[in-house]
Design a protein around this motif. Structure first.
Motif, PDB file in Angstrom:
ATOM      1  N   ASP A 168       0.841  -1.196   0.000  1.00  0.00           N
ATOM      2  CA  ASP A 168       0.000   0.000   0.000  1.00  0.00           C
ATOM      3  C   ASP A 168       0.881   1.252   0.000  1.00  0.00           C
ATOM      4  OD1 ASP A 168      -1.668   2.234   1.375  1.00  0.00           O
ATOM      5  OD2 ASP A 168      -3.141   0.677   0.895  1.00  0.00           O
ATOM      6  N   PRO A 169       0.561   2.247  -0.839  1.00  0.00           N
ATOM      7  CA  PRO A 169       1.399   3.458  -0.888  1.00  0.00           C
ATOM      8  C   PRO A 169       1.446   4.203   0.435  1.00  0.00           C
ATOM      9  CG  PRO A 169      -0.637   3.767  -2.136  1.00  0.00           C
ATOM     10  CD  PRO A 169      -0.535   2.312  -1.824  1.00  0.00           C
ATOM     11  N   ARG A 170       0.391   4.102   1.253  1.00  0.00           N
ATOM     12  CA  ARG A 170       0.398   4.782   2.545  1.00  0.00           C
ATOM     13  C   ARG A 170       1.453   4.196   3.473  1.00  0.00           C
ATOM     14  NH1 ARG A 170      -5.812   3.889   3.816  1.00  0.00           N
ATOM     15  NH2 ARG A 170      -5.200   1.926   2.820  1.00  0.00           N
ATOM     16  N   SER A 171       1.551   2.871   3.496  1.00  0.00           N
ATOM     17  CA  SER A 171       2.568   2.250   4.348  1.00  0.00           C
ATOM     18  C   SER A 171       3.970   2.580   3.854  1.00  0.00           C
ATOM     19  CB  SER A 171       2.360   0.733   4.396  1.00  0.00           C
ATOM     20  OG  SER A 171       2.525   0.154   3.117  1.00  0.00           O
ATOM     21  N   LYS A 172       4.142   2.670   2.534  1.00  0.00           N
ATOM     22  CA  LYS A 172       5.456   3.023   1.991  1.00  0.00           C
ATOM     23  C   LYS A 172       5.825   4.464   2.316  1.00  0.00           C
ATOM     24  CE  LYS A 172       4.441   1.321  -2.179  1.00  0.00           C
ATOM     25  NZ  LYS A 172       4.594   0.934  -3.596  1.00  0.00           N
ATOM     26  N   LEU A 173       4.863   5.365   2.230  1.00  0.00           N
ATOM     27  CA  LEU A 173       5.130   6.765   2.556  1.00  0.00           C
ATOM     28  C   LEU A 173       5.488   6.930   4.032  1.00  0.00           C
ATOM     29  CD1 LEU A 173       2.287   8.452   0.485  1.00  0.00           C
ATOM     30  CD2 LEU A 173       4.732   8.873   0.200  1.00  0.00           C
ATOM     31  N   LEU A 174       4.731   6.258   4.902  1.00  0.00           N
ATOM     32  CA  LEU A 174       5.030   6.333   6.333  1.00  0.00           C
ATOM     33  C   LEU A 174       6.398   5.743   6.646  1.00  0.00           C
ATOM     34  CD1 LEU A 174       1.547   5.386   7.836  1.00  0.00           C
ATOM     35  CD2 LEU A 174       2.654   7.633   7.875  1.00  0.00           C
ATOM     36  N   PHE A 175       6.738   4.643   5.948  1.00  0.00           N
ATOM     37  CA  PHE A 175       8.043   4.031   6.187  1.00  0.00           C
ATOM     38  C   PHE A 175       9.167   4.952   5.713  1.00  0.00           C
ATOM     39  CE2 PHE A 175      11.691   1.497   4.933  1.00  0.00           C
ATOM     40  CZ  PHE A 175      11.933   0.806   6.108  1.00  0.00           C
ATOM     41  N   ILE A 176       8.963   5.656   4.593  1.00  0.00           N
ATOM     42  CA  ILE A 176       9.981   6.583   4.100  1.00  0.00           C
ATOM     43  C   ILE A 176      10.243   7.673   5.140  1.00  0.00           C
ATOM     44  CG2 ILE A 176      10.456   8.374   2.378  1.00  0.00           C
ATOM     45  CD1 ILE A 176      10.844   5.599   1.305  1.00  0.00           C
ATOM     46  N   THR A 236      -0.493   9.724  -5.460  1.00  0.00           N
ATOM     47  CA  THR A 236      -1.392  10.844  -5.188  1.00  0.00           C
ATOM     48  C   THR A 236      -2.458  10.458  -4.174  1.00  0.00           C
ATOM     49  OG1 THR A 236      -1.069  11.696  -7.434  1.00  0.00           O
ATOM     50  CG2 THR A 236      -2.983  12.496  -6.225  1.00  0.00           C
ATOM     51  N   GLU A 237      -3.062   9.273  -4.377  1.00  0.00           N
ATOM     52  CA  GLU A 237      -4.115   8.837  -3.464  1.00  0.00           C
ATOM     53  C   GLU A 237      -3.562   8.559  -2.073  1.00  0.00           C
ATOM     54  OE1 GLU A 237      -7.780   5.603  -3.220  1.00  0.00           O
ATOM     55  OE2 GLU A 237      -6.504   5.700  -5.001  1.00  0.00           O
ATOM     56  N   GLY A 238      -2.365   7.965  -2.008  1.00  0.00           N
ATOM     57  CA  GLY A 238      -1.759   7.696  -0.715  1.00  0.00           C
ATOM     58  C   GLY A 238      -1.464   8.981   0.053  1.00  0.00           C
ATOM     59  N   LEU A 239      -0.907   9.982  -0.641  1.00  0.00           N
ATOM     60  CA  LEU A 239      -0.640  11.265   0.007  1.00  0.00           C
ATOM     61  C   LEU A 239      -1.936  11.924   0.471  1.00  0.00           C
ATOM     62  CD1 LEU A 239       2.077  12.796  -2.358  1.00  0.00           C
ATOM     63  CD2 LEU A 239       2.350  12.317   0.068  1.00  0.00           C
ATOM     64  N   GLU A 240      -2.960  11.855  -0.389  1.00  0.00           N
ATOM     65  CA  GLU A 240      -4.236  12.476  -0.040  1.00  0.00           C
ATOM     66  C   GLU A 240      -4.859  11.817   1.190  1.00  0.00           C
ATOM     67  OE1 GLU A 240      -8.571  13.486  -2.087  1.00  0.00           O
ATOM     68  OE2 GLU A 240      -6.984  12.502  -3.251  1.00  0.00           O
ATOM     69  N   ARG A 241      -4.781  10.491   1.259  1.00  0.00           N
ATOM     70  CA  ARG A 241      -5.365   9.786   2.402  1.00  0.00           C
ATOM     71  C   ARG A 241      -4.599  10.086   3.691  1.00  0.00           C
ATOM     72  NH1 ARG A 241      -8.352   5.220   0.738  1.00  0.00           N
ATOM     73  NH2 ARG A 241      -8.620   4.728   2.955  1.00  0.00           N
ATOM     74  N   VAL A 251      -6.106  19.387   0.513  1.00  0.00           N
ATOM     75  CA  VAL A 251      -5.253  18.206   0.562  1.00  0.00           C
ATOM     76  C   VAL A 251      -5.103  17.575  -0.824  1.00  0.00           C
ATOM     77  CG1 VAL A 251      -5.060  15.868   1.477  1.00  0.00           C
ATOM     78  CG2 VAL A 251      -5.756  17.728   2.973  1.00  0.00           C
ATOM     79  N   HIS A 252      -6.215  17.411  -1.540  1.00  0.00           N
ATOM     80  CA  HIS A 252      -6.163  16.768  -2.850  1.00  0.00           C
ATOM     81  C   HIS A 252      -5.258  17.537  -3.808  1.00  0.00           C
ATOM     82  CE1 HIS A 252      -7.519  14.530  -6.394  1.00  0.00           C
ATOM     83  NE2 HIS A 252      -7.647  15.707  -6.989  1.00  0.00           N
ATOM     84  N   ASP A 253      -5.390  18.866  -3.818  1.00  0.00           N
ATOM     85  CA  ASP A 253      -4.583  19.676  -4.732  1.00  0.00           C
ATOM     86  C   ASP A 253      -3.098  19.587  -4.389  1.00  0.00           C
ATOM     87  OD1 ASP A 253      -6.914  20.450  -5.974  1.00  0.00           O
ATOM     88  OD2 ASP A 253      -7.126  22.278  -4.784  1.00  0.00           O
ATOM     89  N   ILE A 254      -2.787  19.572  -3.096  1.00  0.00           N
ATOM     90  CA  ILE A 254      -1.386  19.468  -2.679  1.00  0.00           C
ATOM     91  C   ILE A 254      -0.799  18.125  -3.109  1.00  0.00           C
ATOM     92  CG2 ILE A 254       0.139  19.301  -0.674  1.00  0.00           C
ATOM     93  CD1 ILE A 254      -1.688  21.298   0.741  1.00  0.00           C
ATOM     94  N   ALA A 255      -1.558  17.040  -2.875  1.00  0.00           N
ATOM     95  CA  ALA A 255      -1.082  15.709  -3.259  1.00  0.00           C
ATOM     96  C   ALA A 255      -0.908  15.612  -4.766  1.00  0.00           C
ATOM     97  CB  ALA A 255      -2.056  14.649  -2.765  1.00  0.00           C
ATOM     98  N   LEU A 256      -1.838  16.180  -5.512  1.00  0.00           N
ATOM     99  CA  LEU A 256      -1.751  16.137  -6.974  1.00  0.00           C
ATOM    100  C   LEU A 256      -0.531  16.905  -7.476  1.00  0.00           C
ATOM    101  CD1 LEU A 256      -3.140  15.258  -9.617  1.00  0.00           C
ATOM    102  CD2 LEU A 256      -4.354  17.441  -9.589  1.00  0.00           C
ATOM    103  N   MET A 257      -0.278  18.078  -6.907  1.00  0.00           N
ATOM    104  CA  MET A 257       0.877  18.870  -7.337  1.00  0.00           C
ATOM    105  C   MET A 257       2.191  18.141  -7.048  1.00  0.00           C
ATOM    106  SD  MET A 257      -0.022  22.867  -6.505  1.00  0.00           S
ATOM    107  CE  MET A 257      -0.428  22.569  -4.786  1.00  0.00           C
TER     108      MET A 257
END
Length: 265
Positions: A21-29, A137-142, A154-160
């Motif tokens: 899941d991208p959320r777990s990868k982002l948190l791990f980073i 993008t979805e992982g950052l937004e969530r 939040v959505h715009d920031i994640a998309l950018m």
């Protein structure tokens, strides 16, 4: 070649890292970056380097391709090494010539700081190489979702952020084309004084900026033509769900924290 630089690229695959899941990868980073700055001796850095290499194997990508992500910053890393050797003093004197000395603390800091930069870039490259821009993008937004309750877009920031990462290889490829075109017209980017080389970059920078603004305008028009109106009311084809892979990521995170904390002095 500039187009071979790995940072910002996405390589489709079915490896463990690709399917996490991208959320777990982002948190791990985020956790891994924190541990990099907490590491302060050879053992902790060896553990982090070993884990990074093992993560590269899990991605099933060529190690040489992943190491290409260091190409854009090797000059910065080299400058950091030289700066610390010159400035940081203390400990045993390894070399002395007039006022110039190379001392133990300078060498130590030069090695550790360069390792920090390299590890940060490599682990970040693994994230972009194994995560599609849509999932990122979805992982950052969530993850940033709670901030939306206080009015932050939040959505715009994640998309950018995801678009910026996606355009890195595109701009690198465009830069490579411009350099080849200017070289064919007689430009020389490899010789001359530092001032001369800086002036030679102007024929590269101007068309690159023009191309970047043109691509941004084309992307904006394409999004508007497809009815994009931001994140309000948007639905998703694929829902993000945590699986056993993300459980393993969590366990590994805890183990790394314990091991680095144990060996840190």
């Amino acid at each position: 070649m500039l187009q071979n630089i790995a940072i910002g690229q996405y390589v489709p695959g079915q490896s463990f890292l690709h399917r996490a899941d991208p959320r777990s990868k982002l948190l791990f980073i985020i956790l891994f970056a924190t541990l990099i700055f907490l590491a302060n001796n050879a053992v902790t850095y060896a553990i982090l380097i070993g884990f990074t290499l093992y993560a590269a194997l899990l991605s099933r990508l060529s190690l040489s391709y992943i190491l290409n992500s260091l190409k854009p910053v090797w000059i910065l890393i080299l400058f950091t090494v030289v700066l610390h050797i010159f400035i940081t003093k203390g400990g045993t004197v390894y070399f002395q010539w007039g006022w110039f000395t190379v001392e133990e603390q300078g060498v130590r800091q030069a090695i550790f700081i360069s390792l920090r930069l390299g590890l940060l870039i490599l682990i970040s490259s693994l994230l972009t190489l194994t995560t599609s821009p849509i999932d990122l993008t979805e992982g950052l937004e969530r993850l940033l979702g709670p901030l939306g309750k206080i009015g932050i877009p939040v959505h715009d920031i994640a998309l950018m952020m995801s678009i910026a990462l996606r355009f890195i290889p595109t701009l690198m490829e465009e830069t490579d084309k411009i350099i080849k075109a200017q070289t064919a017209r007689g430009a020389n980017f490899t010789s001359g004084s530092l001032v001369r080389r800086a002036k030679n970059l102007i024929p590269i920078a101007i068309p690159l900026f023009v191309s970047a603004f043109r691509r941004a305008e084309e992307l904006a028009l394409a999004m508007e033509a497809r009815g994009y109106r931001g994140g309000v009311g948007r639905t998703r084809l694929n829902k993000l769900t945590f699986t056993w892979r993300d459980g393993i990521v969590a366990v590994v995170s805890v183990i790394l924290v314990i091991v680095i904390g144990w060996w840190r002095t």
